[in-house]
Enzyme design. Structure first.
Site, PDB file in Angstrom:
ATOM      1  CE  LYS A  40      -0.071   0.007   5.091  1.00  0.00           C
ATOM      2  NZ  LYS A  40      -1.200   0.040   6.127  1.00  0.00           N
ATOM      3  NE  ARG A 137      -6.766   0.875  11.142  1.00  0.00           N
ATOM      4  CZ  ARG A 137      -5.565   0.368  10.917  1.00  0.00           C
ATOM      5  NH1 ARG A 137      -4.476   1.337  10.749  1.00  0.00           N
ATOM      6  NH2 ARG A 137      -5.090  -0.602  10.587  1.00  0.00           N
ATOM      7  CG  HIS A 167      -3.772  -4.086  12.320  1.00  0.00           C
ATOM      8  ND1 HIS A 167      -2.431  -4.468  11.411  1.00  0.00           N
ATOM      9  CD2 HIS A 167      -3.294  -2.752  12.699  1.00  0.00           C
ATOM     10  CE1 HIS A 167      -1.684  -3.883  11.484  1.00  0.00           C
ATOM     11  NE2 HIS A 167      -2.047  -2.815  12.070  1.00  0.00           N
ATOM     12  NE  ARG A 223      -2.591  -7.639   8.157  1.00  0.00           N
ATOM     13  CZ  ARG A 223      -3.283  -8.085   9.153  1.00  0.00           C
ATOM     14  NH1 ARG A 223      -3.983  -9.273   9.093  1.00  0.00           N
ATOM     15  NH2 ARG A 223      -3.143  -7.662  10.351  1.00  0.00           N
ATOM     16  CE1 TYR A 269      11.746  32.815   0.638  1.00  0.00           C
ATOM     17  CE2 TYR A 269      11.997  30.602   0.726  1.00  0.00           C
ATOM     18  CZ  TYR A 269      11.536  31.621   0.015  1.00  0.00           C
ATOM     19  OH  TYR A 269      11.003  31.561  -1.496  1.00  0.00           O
ATOM     20  CB  CYS A 316      13.298  26.912  -0.366  1.00  0.00           C
ATOM     21  SG  CYS A 316      14.665  27.844   0.339  1.00  0.00           S
ATOM     22  CG  MET A 317       7.983  24.199  -3.231  1.00  0.00           C
ATOM     23  SD  MET A 317       6.695  25.030  -3.981  1.00  0.00           S
ATOM     24  CE  MET A 317       5.393  25.689  -2.776  1.00  0.00           C
ATOM     25  CG  ASP A 318      11.093  24.237  -5.794  1.00  0.00           C
ATOM     26  OD1 ASP A 318      10.137  23.296  -5.957  1.00  0.00           O
ATOM     27  OD2 ASP A 318      10.549  25.388  -5.896  1.00  0.00           O
TER      28      ASP A 318
END
Length: 393
Positions: A40, A137, A167, A223, A269, A316-318
């Site tokens: 998953k 759950r 689980h 699992r 920043y 930063c973002m990138d």
């Protein structure tokens, strides 16, 4: 033709590690207990299809996913092994599960009634009934719920219960009291099924933690999730692991700019980082859009030329910056996760910096980061969702 990528930032997935972990798990289990490889969340960020194929080659018999969409994607990619959707599926989508021969989880009488109304085909649909033994759950909690659900299932011969599972909430902890309570409740739930005339072929309760600790008591299917990727289910379990887990995920980039910065200059920043003296500062093309969250700026390091280099200023973002020990050339490799025997940054270390668990770290590295797959030391393939197309680039 191999999919390209045009930024020197990538994750490496060692499929040999996946294979070794599955083989070792199979050897630990009784011969009649099968392995379900849990893939998953895009294989916990490693790549669902590639991990699934490797695990199946190593002896896994089942695949586990959270969403019907994830299961369909595996089928479309050509994988034919049995697949179980461990989470909730909409009743109106039961025909999709039947079309692709996907088993789904059931735990609500009302759901069965609605699904039966929606489903128009005569093809059988296979279900695993989930018990909530203490996770809180999903799942059937008491006998009356089980009786109502089973009665509803029996009214539609197209619906077949092939499995039952639960689980565990605390299997990875040293204190096994709650685990033992859940285990007893699960056995009681199985007795309800027998009383109600249901005898599933598959019984499973073992996640990675429970299966590593109690391999002989996990019925006929386990699992195998986090440990398949070479990560311990918890720090507590590390000293007692029955075999060495081989970590499969590493994360790398390259310096795109290197500069000498005089004292008392701000970096990134807010200029919260100030150089204390003449410093060599490198720019790395990785940011929070790639999953390298801003919280990692504080007291975090990366590896350049076998040296731990502190992150300098806000991420930063990138991009982010790091303080280098000396001048190194543009293009030098930067390791965010991974490394060699002398200097290494593990997934667990990154998780500790963020105050979270190792499960989250490879999952949070976004699909903007290409995955490069290695087998037997050789580069096998590249997955770059940004440029995956039917047309040659």
């Amino acid at each position: 033709m191999e999919v390209p990528f045009y930024r020197d930032t990538w994750a490496e997935i060692n499929l040999d590690a996946i294979e070794a972990n599955v083989v070792n798990m199979r050897q630990l289990l009784p011969v009649d207990t099968m392995v379900m490889a849990v893939v998953k969340a895009n294989g916990y960020g490693h790549g669902a299809e590639e991990v699934a194929e490797t695990a199946l080659e190593a002896g896994a018999k089942w695949l586990g996913v959270a969403l019907l969409d994830e299961a369909v994607r595996l089928r479309v990619s050509g994988i034919e092994a049995p697949i179980l959707v461990l989470g909730w599926t909409r009743p109106e989508d039961v025909h999709i599960a039947a079309k692709y021969n996907i088993s789904i989880t059931v735990f609500q009488q009302e759901w069965v009634r609605e699904a039966s109304k929606c489903y128009k085909s005569q093809h059988p649909v296979f279900f695993h009934l989930k018990f909530d033994t203490g996770m809180g759950r999903l799942g059937v909690r008491d006998y009356s719920e089980a009786k109502g659900l089973i009665g509803e299932m029996k009214s539609d011969p197209r619906f077949i219960i092939e499995g039952a599972f639960t689980h565990f909430a605390t299997a990875d902890e040293d204190n096994q009291t709650y685990f033992n309570e859940q285990y007893s409740r699960f056995k009681e739930g199985l007795s309800w099924l027998k009383e109600l005339g249901i005898n599933p072929n598959l019984i499973h309760c073992g996640n990675s933690a429970a299966s590593l600790k109690h391999p002989e008591n996990m019925f006929n299917l386990v699992r195998f999730g986090i440990a398949m990727y070479g990560l311990s289910p918890s720090e507590e379990m590390k000293p007692g692991l029955p075999f060495k887990l081989e970590e499969a995920f590493s994360f790398h980039s390259r310096l795109v700019h290197v500069k000498s910065v005089p004292p008392n200059e701000g970096i990134s920043y807010g200029a919260i980082y100030r150089t204390e003296k003449d410093e060599w500062i490198g720019t790395v093309p990785v940011g929070y859009a790639d999953g390298w969250t801003r919280s990692l700026a504080k007291d975090s390091t990366v590896i350049v030329r076998n040296n731990r280099c502190p992150i300098a200023g806000k991420i930063c973002m990138d991009q982010f910056m790091c303080r280098l020990p000396y001048e190194v050339p543009v293009g030098e490799k930067v390791t965010l996760i991974g490394g060699g025997p002398d200097v290494k940054i593990t997934v667990d270390e990154v998780a500790a910096r963020l105050g979270t668990i190792n499960y989250e770290i490879p999952c949070m590295i976004s699909e903007r980061v290409p995955r490069i797959y290695f087998r037997s030391g050789e580069r096998l393939k590249v997955r770059n969702p940004l440029l995956e197309t039917n047309e040659e680039i």
